[in-house]
Scaffold this active site. Structure first.
Site: not given
Ligand code: PAF
Length: 281
Positions: A37, A187
């Site tokens: 990100h 995740r």
């Protein structure tokens, strides 16, 4: 850095920045920020006068038996990472703010959302295109940054932007990997230490497949079989799909030529991971 949780306030901030002639860069996230990100954020901060990051775990892109409730969340940590990266506004609306009662409107890109991840996650991309469309309407970015890690998502969003004549550019940024090759993902935190070790097989076998293509292999079925055998040899890996498709339109192909996407999804225990590689020949 400002934290904004209402659509009205977000729109007012955008209006005044646009009136000042500022360019707006946007990174959509579901939070639990990692280096992947932050690479998008860095690019946006570099390219634009004003950067907005959204943090919103979007319920409409999760199936009924998926991990919406337990998706990792850490707003405090996300805010300090965003601030350190030079973000101007974090937009973190509630579910009720984005989908008020009696919400009825969805955006759907056809065909290319029914294959690969769309096949095992029915309705997933409808949720993604709907929320991203809403976020684009609220934030009105000049440029929006998405990671190649979600290769199908980027292709679907680019198609939506083109088909709906939206006034912005989607910028695709490279996959960021851990030192051992595992693609960064929020995740990954679900993996236990055995699963984490096994998961290295994904990038390792993708790089090997790329090498086979560089050495002259052009048969897609052979590449798929090679990957399935390699990944299948890991006891903890349960393959969801392995596919070789055209890199621009996700078309099924038999022979490798031009730009091709090798994409896969594999479960390790309860965790489903995706990875891919784009190869040009
Ligand atoms: O890639 C993601 O994290 C999500 O699909 C996105 C683009 C933020 C939409 O919820």
């Amino acid at each position: 850095m400002r934290l904004v949780d209402t659509i009205n306030e977000m729109k007012a901030i955008i209006k005044s920045n646009r009136a000042m002639g500022k360019t707006i860069g946007f990174v959509a996230t579901m939070g639990y920020l990692h280096e992947g990100h932050l690479s998008l954020v860095n690019r946006s901060v570099q390219d634009n006068d004003f950067t907005v990051v959204s943090i919103f775990v979007n319920p409409t892109q999760f199936g009924p038996n998926e991990d919406f409730e337990k998706y990792p969340r850490d707003m405090e940590r996300d805010l300090s990472l965003a601030e350190a990266a030079g973000v101007d506004v974090v937009f973190a609306p509630s579910v009720a703010e984005m989908y008020p009662e009696k919400y009825k409107t969805y955006v759907n890109v056809e065909d290319i959302t029914g294959i690969l991840c769309g096949q095992s996650r029915p309705g997933h991309f409808r949720g993604v295109t709907t929320v991203v469309n809403k976020l684009f309407n609220i934030i009105e970015p000049h440029k929006a940054y998405f990671g190649q890690k979600d290769a199908q998502q980027v292709i679907v969003l680019k198609k939506m932007v083109r088909d709906l004549n939206m006034n912005l550019e989607i910028v695709t940024c490279p996959i960021i990997r851990e030192a051992d090759g595992l693609a960064m993902s929020s995740r990954n935190v679900y993996l236990n230490s055995e699963e984490r070790k096994s998961a290295i097989i994904l990038s390792k076998s993708l790089f090997e497949a790329e090498e086979l293509i560089k050495q002259g292999e052009r048969n897609c079925a052979k590449i798929v079989q090679y990957l399935k055998d390699k990944i299948g040899s890991e006891a903890l890996a349960e393959i969801d799909y392995v596919e070789v498709v055209s890199g621009d339109g996700l078309e099924v192909i038999e022979q490798i030529s031009g730009s091709v996407l090798i994409a896969l999804a594999v479960r390790f225990g309860k965790t489903r991971l995706i990875d891919n590689i784009m190869v040009e020949v």
